[in-house]
Design an enzyme around this catalytic site. Structure first.
Site, PDB file in Angstrom:
ATOM      1  CG  ASN A  10      -0.252  14.610   1.103  1.00  0.00           C
ATOM      2  OD1 ASN A  10       0.182  15.743   0.890  1.00  0.00           O
ATOM      3  ND2 ASN A  10      -1.425  14.180   0.634  1.00  0.00           N
ATOM      4  CE  LYS A  12      -4.144  14.927   3.288  1.00  0.00           C
ATOM      5  NZ  LYS A  12      -5.470  14.342   3.223  1.00  0.00           N
ATOM      6  CG  HIS A  97      -3.939  13.014  -2.775  1.00  0.00           C
ATOM      7  ND1 HIS A  97      -5.176  13.354  -2.270  1.00  0.00           N
ATOM      8  CD2 HIS A  97      -3.256  12.434  -1.760  1.00  0.00           C
ATOM      9  CE1 HIS A  97      -5.229  13.008  -0.998  1.00  0.00           C
ATOM     10  NE2 HIS A  97      -4.085  12.444  -0.658  1.00  0.00           N
ATOM     11  CD  GLU A  99      -7.043  15.443   0.284  1.00  0.00           C
ATOM     12  OE1 GLU A  99      -6.028  16.145   0.143  1.00  0.00           O
ATOM     13  OE2 GLU A  99      -7.285  14.792   1.313  1.00  0.00           O
ATOM     14  CD  GLU A 167      -3.797   8.226  -0.320  1.00  0.00           C
ATOM     15  OE1 GLU A 167      -3.206   8.412   0.738  1.00  0.00           O
ATOM     16  OE2 GLU A 167      -4.204   9.140  -1.039  1.00  0.00           O
ATOM     17  N   GLY A 173      -8.541  11.131   5.555  1.00  0.00           N
ATOM     18  CA  GLY A 173      -8.911  12.232   6.436  1.00  0.00           C
ATOM     19  C   GLY A 173     -10.178  11.967   7.236  1.00  0.00           C
ATOM     20  CB  SER A 212      -7.594   7.168   8.628  1.00  0.00           C
ATOM     21  OG  SER A 212      -8.503   8.138   8.138  1.00  0.00           O
TER      22      SER A 212
HETATM   23  C1  PEP Z   1      -3.326  11.458   2.345  1.00  0.00           C
HETATM   24  O1  PEP Z   1      -3.253  12.676   2.390  1.00  0.00           O
HETATM   25  O2  PEP Z   1      -2.824  10.909   1.367  1.00  0.00           O
HETATM   26  C2  PEP Z   1      -3.968  10.738   3.429  1.00  0.00           C
HETATM   27  C3  PEP Z   1      -3.994   9.443   3.382  1.00  0.00           C
HETATM   28  O3  PEP Z   1      -4.507  11.478   4.462  1.00  0.00           O
HETATM   29  P1  PEP Z   1      -4.922  10.920   5.940  1.00  0.00           P
HETATM   30  O4  PEP Z   1      -3.764  10.078   6.412  1.00  0.00           O
HETATM   31  O5  PEP Z   1      -5.100  12.171   6.744  1.00  0.00           O
HETATM   32  O6  PEP Z   1      -6.156  10.120   5.773  1.00  0.00           O
END
Ligand code: PEP
Length: 252
Positions: A10, A12, A97, A99, A167, A173, A212
């Site tokens: 992803n 982003k 997601h 976010e 997640e 992040g 992460s």
């Molecule tokens: C994500 O964007 O779905 C994500 C898990 O980001 P990160 O790996 O940076 O935590």
């Protein structure tokens, strides 16, 4: 039950089209050698999808995903992107997601409409679920995730084209990943919840971990019985770290 692992990157809101082409050219050949063992999806921003599509080439075994869609098929919806627009370049779409749920107040009802639109267009879905830090700390993480699943999947009759990503919001992040055991516990719970909705079919559903993920910690997730890959944010923006993660998924 053997489920083929899936690793999705992803990106982003990162990268203009020239950076997309560059990053894909750095990873493409190596990723394509791994496709028998792992499904690989790259999710650049909307504005780079066409460049990414041609950079991969139409016969590439690495496929594209979008990071969102709008549920309406077309019309006066300024700034939105429909499933059929995405389908020109993508096989997958990320829906729900955290976010978007957090920053843009996307609800489970919105997510449900988006899933229906995606499936009706023949897109495969990566549905994201996961609790915030308060829910994790006060022991209500499963209540939170069950609600996201039941409401997000309302009236969706078939789960064959849906992948779920667990997640935990606090892990995205932040550099602070969940432990392999915590992720497995939740993935098991997700499969159990899905199985109450879809029965045996759920044994084929891929459940990914996201939050992460890096080459240094991916093994602890891939080793788990109910985890079938990863949704990778930050580490998917570096060719070396993303290919290392995919190599590890291919080696499981
Ligand atoms: C994500 O964007 O779905 C994500 C898990 O980001 P990160 O790996 O940076 O935590």
């Amino acid at each position: 039950m053997t489920r083929k692992p899936l690793v999705a990157g992803n990106w982003k809101m990162n990268g203009v089209a020239s950076e997309t082409r560059r990053l894909i050219s750095l990873m493409k050949n190596e990723l394509e050698t791994l496709h028998n063992k792992v499904d690989i999806v790259i999710c650049p921003p909307f504005t780079s999808l066409e460049s990414a599509y041609y950079a991969l080439g139409q016969s590439s075994t690495v496929v594209l995903g979008a990071q969102n869609l709008y549920f309406q098929a077309g019309g006066a919806y300024t700034g939105e992107i429909s499933a059929s627009m995405i389908k020109e370049f993508c096989s997958y779409v990320i829906i729900g997601h955290s976010e978007r749920r957090t920053l843009l107040s996307e609800s489970n009802d919105d997510i449900n409409l988006k899933i229906q639109a995606a499936l009706n267009s023949g897109l495969k879905v990566i549905l994201c679920v996961g609790e915030d830090e308060t829910a994790r700390d006060n022991g209500t993480a499963t209540v939170w995730v069950e609600k996201q699943l039941r409401e997000g999947l309302k009236n969706i009759g078939n789960i064959a084209n849906i992948n779920i990503t667990y997640e935990p919001i606090w892990a995205i992040g932040s550099g602070r990943a969940a432990s392999g055991n915590d992720a497995q516990e939740m993935a098991f719970f997700i499969r159990k919840t899905l199985s109450s909705l879809y029965g045996k079919e759920t044994q084929n559903t891929r459940i990914l971990y996201g939050g992460s993920v890096k080459p240094e910690n991916i093994d602890q997730f891939l080793q788990q019985a109910d985890i079938d890959g990863a949704l990778v944010g930050g580490a998917s923006l570096q060719a070396q770290s993303f290919t290392d993660i995919v190599n590890k998924a291919a080696g499981q």
